[in-house]
Design a protein around this motif. Sequence first.
Motif, PDB file in Angstrom:
ATOM      1  N   LYS A   1       0.913  -1.205   0.030  1.00 40.07           N
ATOM      2  CA  LYS A   1      -0.065  -0.046  -0.072  1.00 40.07           C
ATOM      3  C   LYS A   1       0.991   1.358   0.021  1.00 40.07           C
ATOM      4  O   LYS A   1       0.625   2.026  -0.685  1.00 40.07           O
ATOM      5  CB  LYS A   1      -1.051  -0.196   1.346  1.00 40.07           C
ATOM      6  CG  LYS A   1      -2.209  -1.076   1.374  1.00 40.07           C
ATOM      7  CD  LYS A   1      -2.894  -0.716   2.296  1.00 40.07           C
ATOM      8  CE  LYS A   1      -4.016  -1.880   2.536  1.00 40.07           C
ATOM      9  NZ  LYS A   1      -5.018  -1.671   3.399  1.00 40.07           N
ATOM     10  N   GLN A   2       2.117   1.323   0.723  1.00 39.31           N
ATOM     11  CA  GLN A   2       2.821   2.343   0.801  1.00 39.31           C
ATOM     12  C   GLN A   2       3.703   2.771  -0.648  1.00 39.31           C
ATOM     13  O   GLN A   2       3.439   3.648  -1.146  1.00 39.31           O
ATOM     14  CB  GLN A   2       3.915   2.159   1.919  1.00 39.31           C
ATOM     15  CG  GLN A   2       4.823   3.199   1.892  1.00 39.31           C
ATOM     16  CD  GLN A   2       4.406   4.476   2.458  1.00 39.31           C
ATOM     17  OE1 GLN A   2       3.414   4.414   3.509  1.00 39.31           O
ATOM     18  NE2 GLN A   2       4.936   5.654   2.021  1.00 39.31           N
TER      19      GLN A   2
ATOM     20  N   GLU B   1       3.200   5.988  -2.769  1.00 37.29           N
ATOM     21  CA  GLU B   1       4.322   6.653  -3.519  1.00 37.29           C
ATOM     22  C   GLU B   1       4.328   6.693  -4.746  1.00 37.29           C
ATOM     23  O   GLU B   1       4.942   7.718  -5.541  1.00 37.29           O
ATOM     24  CB  GLU B   1       5.498   6.039  -2.864  1.00 37.29           C
ATOM     25  CG  GLU B   1       5.998   6.049  -1.221  1.00 37.29           C
ATOM     26  CD  GLU B   1       6.993   5.454  -1.155  1.00 37.29           C
ATOM     27  OE1 GLU B   1       7.487   4.544  -1.886  1.00 37.29           O
ATOM     28  OE2 GLU B   1       7.500   5.078   0.114  1.00 37.29           O
ATOM     29  N   GLY B   2       3.678   5.517  -5.611  1.00 35.25           N
ATOM     30  CA  GLY B   2       3.765   5.833  -7.019  1.00 35.25           C
ATOM     31  C   GLY B   2       2.527   6.674  -7.774  1.00 35.25           C
ATOM     32  O   GLY B   2       2.790   6.896  -8.968  1.00 35.25           O
ATOM     33  N   LYS B   3       1.651   6.962  -6.922  1.00 39.55           N
ATOM     34  CA  LYS B   3       0.674   7.887  -7.487  1.00 39.55           C
ATOM     35  C   LYS B   3       1.120   9.420  -7.696  1.00 39.55           C
ATOM     36  O   LYS B   3       2.053   9.833  -7.042  1.00 39.55           O
ATOM     37  CB  LYS B   3      -0.505   8.059  -6.522  1.00 39.55           C
ATOM     38  CG  LYS B   3      -1.282   6.928  -6.270  1.00 39.55           C
ATOM     39  CD  LYS B   3      -2.416   7.409  -5.423  1.00 39.55           C
ATOM     40  CE  LYS B   3      -3.524   5.968  -5.480  1.00 39.55           C
ATOM     41  NZ  LYS B   3      -4.429   6.158  -4.384  1.00 39.55           N
TER      42      LYS B   3
ATOM     43  N   ILE C   1      -4.883  15.177 -13.040  1.00 41.32           N
ATOM     44  CA  ILE C   1      -6.133  15.024 -12.736  1.00 41.32           C
ATOM     45  C   ILE C   1      -6.633  13.887 -13.249  1.00 41.32           C
ATOM     46  O   ILE C   1      -6.400  13.215 -14.352  1.00 41.32           O
ATOM     47  CB  ILE C   1      -7.155  15.907 -13.573  1.00 41.32           C
ATOM     48  CG1 ILE C   1      -6.542  17.542 -13.103  1.00 41.32           C
ATOM     49  CG2 ILE C   1      -8.502  16.035 -13.204  1.00 41.32           C
ATOM     50  CD1 ILE C   1      -7.234  18.607 -14.010  1.00 41.32           C
ATOM     51  N   SER C   2      -7.190  12.941 -12.318  1.00 40.99           N
ATOM     52  CA  SER C   2      -7.698  11.478 -12.708  1.00 40.99           C
ATOM     53  C   SER C   2      -9.153  11.452 -12.989  1.00 40.99           C
ATOM     54  O   SER C   2      -9.920  12.346 -12.689  1.00 40.99           O
ATOM     55  CB  SER C   2      -7.302  10.693 -11.513  1.00 40.99           C
ATOM     56  OG  SER C   2      -8.258  11.131 -10.321  1.00 40.99           O
ATOM     57  N   ASP C   3      -9.338  10.617 -13.913  1.00 40.07           N
ATOM     58  CA  ASP C   3     -11.010  10.451 -14.344  1.00 40.07           C
ATOM     59  C   ASP C   3     -11.901  10.092 -13.142  1.00 40.07           C
ATOM     60  O   ASP C   3     -11.665   9.169 -12.357  1.00 40.07           O
ATOM     61  CB  ASP C   3     -10.902   9.195 -15.417  1.00 40.07           C
ATOM     62  CG  ASP C   3     -10.104   9.477 -16.633  1.00 40.07           C
ATOM     63  OD1 ASP C   3     -10.565  10.400 -17.288  1.00 40.07           O
ATOM     64  OD2 ASP C   3      -9.139   9.181 -16.617  1.00 40.07           O
TER      65      ASP C   3
END
Length: 67
Positions: free
Chosen positions: A53-54, A58-60, A65-67
């Motif tokens: 999850k961490q 971190e990867g986001k 802007i996301s859909d």
Amino acid sequence: MAKKKRKYYSGKELLYRRQLERQQAEEEEKTNNIRIRQLHQINASSRAIGWAKQKMREGKNNDCISD
């Protein structure tokens, strides 16, 4: 008060009783070891889930802007 009458076991019966007690103790120890192993697996998997999850957080990319 009346004295309690002690029961004396024959040699074979005493050996059998000791063997039975030893087997029961081994079974109980084996059961406890299985439980401990399962707890270790649960703890390890929960740590791995937390780690994943961490890494996902971190990867986001929070800038887009996301859909």
